[in-house]
Design a protein around this motif. Structure first.
Motif, PDB file in Angstrom:
ATOM      1  N   ASP A 132       0.702  -1.233  -0.236  1.00  0.00           N
ATOM      2  CA  ASP A 132      -0.066   0.055   0.027  1.00  0.00           C
ATOM      3  C   ASP A 132       0.957   1.143   0.030  1.00  0.00           C
ATOM      4  O   ASP A 132       1.601   1.482   1.093  1.00  0.00           O
ATOM      5  CB  ASP A 132      -0.912   0.092   1.299  1.00  0.00           C
ATOM      6  CG  ASP A 132      -1.929   1.111   1.300  1.00  0.00           C
ATOM      7  OD1 ASP A 132      -1.815   2.089   0.159  1.00  0.00           O
ATOM      8  OD2 ASP A 132      -2.535   1.302   2.238  1.00  0.00           O
ATOM      9  N   LYS A 133       0.813   2.049  -0.859  1.00  0.00           N
ATOM     10  CA  LYS A 133       1.840   3.183  -1.028  1.00  0.00           C
ATOM     11  C   LYS A 133       1.590   4.339  -0.133  1.00  0.00           C
ATOM     12  O   LYS A 133       2.253   4.887   0.443  1.00  0.00           O
ATOM     13  CB  LYS A 133       1.653   3.759  -2.599  1.00  0.00           C
ATOM     14  CG  LYS A 133       2.253   2.971  -3.519  1.00  0.00           C
ATOM     15  CD  LYS A 133       2.337   3.776  -5.142  1.00  0.00           C
ATOM     16  CE  LYS A 133       2.765   2.734  -6.012  1.00  0.00           C
ATOM     17  NZ  LYS A 133       2.723   3.254  -7.495  1.00  0.00           N
ATOM     18  N   ARG A 134       0.273   4.229   0.186  1.00  0.00           N
ATOM     19  CA  ARG A 134      -0.274   5.402   1.096  1.00  0.00           C
ATOM     20  C   ARG A 134       0.276   5.094   2.524  1.00  0.00           C
ATOM     21  O   ARG A 134       0.886   5.822   3.230  1.00  0.00           O
ATOM     22  CB  ARG A 134      -1.635   5.446   1.320  1.00  0.00           C
ATOM     23  CG  ARG A 134      -2.158   6.568   2.068  1.00  0.00           C
ATOM     24  CD  ARG A 134      -3.746   6.670   1.821  1.00  0.00           C
ATOM     25  NE  ARG A 134      -4.429   7.648   2.791  1.00  0.00           N
ATOM     26  CZ  ARG A 134      -5.590   7.638   3.319  1.00  0.00           C
ATOM     27  NH1 ARG A 134      -6.353   6.755   2.529  1.00  0.00           N
ATOM     28  NH2 ARG A 134      -6.070   8.462   4.016  1.00  0.00           N
ATOM     29  N   ARG A 135       0.080   3.726   2.653  1.00  0.00           N
ATOM     30  CA  ARG A 135       0.872   3.446   4.225  1.00  0.00           C
ATOM     31  C   ARG A 135       2.224   3.231   4.342  1.00  0.00           C
ATOM     32  O   ARG A 135       2.891   3.465   5.451  1.00  0.00           O
ATOM     33  CB  ARG A 135       0.404   2.008   4.451  1.00  0.00           C
ATOM     34  CG  ARG A 135       0.605   1.230   5.886  1.00  0.00           C
ATOM     35  CD  ARG A 135       0.297  -0.171   6.179  1.00  0.00           C
ATOM     36  NE  ARG A 135      -1.161  -0.055   6.400  1.00  0.00           N
ATOM     37  CZ  ARG A 135      -2.165  -1.190   6.716  1.00  0.00           C
ATOM     38  NH1 ARG A 135      -1.530  -2.249   6.320  1.00  0.00           N
ATOM     39  NH2 ARG A 135      -3.357  -1.026   6.764  1.00  0.00           N
TER      40      ARG A 135
ATOM     41  N   LYS B  17       4.204   5.462   2.573  1.00  0.00           N
ATOM     42  CA  LYS B  17       4.437   6.957   2.874  1.00  0.00           C
ATOM     43  C   LYS B  17       4.392   7.142   4.226  1.00  0.00           C
ATOM     44  O   LYS B  17       5.477   8.046   4.600  1.00  0.00           O
ATOM     45  CB  LYS B  17       3.677   7.846   1.670  1.00  0.00           C
ATOM     46  CG  LYS B  17       4.059   9.168   1.774  1.00  0.00           C
ATOM     47  CD  LYS B  17       3.226   9.811   0.625  1.00  0.00           C
ATOM     48  CE  LYS B  17       3.784  11.468   0.390  1.00  0.00           C
ATOM     49  NZ  LYS B  17       2.967  11.987  -0.587  1.00  0.00           N
ATOM     50  N   ARG B  18       3.325   6.885   4.945  1.00  0.00           N
ATOM     51  CA  ARG B  18       3.172   7.326   6.415  1.00  0.00           C
ATOM     52  C   ARG B  18       4.249   6.633   7.147  1.00  0.00           C
ATOM     53  O   ARG B  18       4.856   7.361   8.073  1.00  0.00           O
ATOM     54  CB  ARG B  18       1.766   6.981   6.850  1.00  0.00           C
ATOM     55  CG  ARG B  18       0.608   7.915   6.108  1.00  0.00           C
ATOM     56  CD  ARG B  18      -0.851   7.250   6.670  1.00  0.00           C
ATOM     57  NE  ARG B  18      -1.899   7.994   6.126  1.00  0.00           N
ATOM     58  CZ  ARG B  18      -3.014   7.643   6.350  1.00  0.00           C
ATOM     59  NH1 ARG B  18      -3.264   6.565   6.971  1.00  0.00           N
ATOM     60  NH2 ARG B  18      -4.160   8.407   5.750  1.00  0.00           N
TER      61      ARG B  18
END
Length: 55
Positions: free
Chosen positions: A7-10, A12-13
């Protein structure tokens, strides 16, 4: 070979959090935890995080 799904969003976080801890470690008193009292230690973390975010 198949690419690993992530998951790219996870990711990045997670990266932002790791960078923040790296910056906190630049503050020696926080990294080595010279303060024995938990309240003082958490206050130092809050102060360091505030200064880092504002810069």
């Amino acid at each position: 070979k198949t690419p690993v799904q992530y998951d790219k969003r996870r990711y990045k976080r997670r990266s932002r959090i790791e960078i923040m801890f790296g910056r906190l470690k630049d503050w020696r008193c926080v990294a080595t935890r010279y303060d024995r009292c938990p309240k003082v230690f958490l206050s130092a973390i809050a102060l360091a995080a505030t200064v880092i975010c504002l810069l």
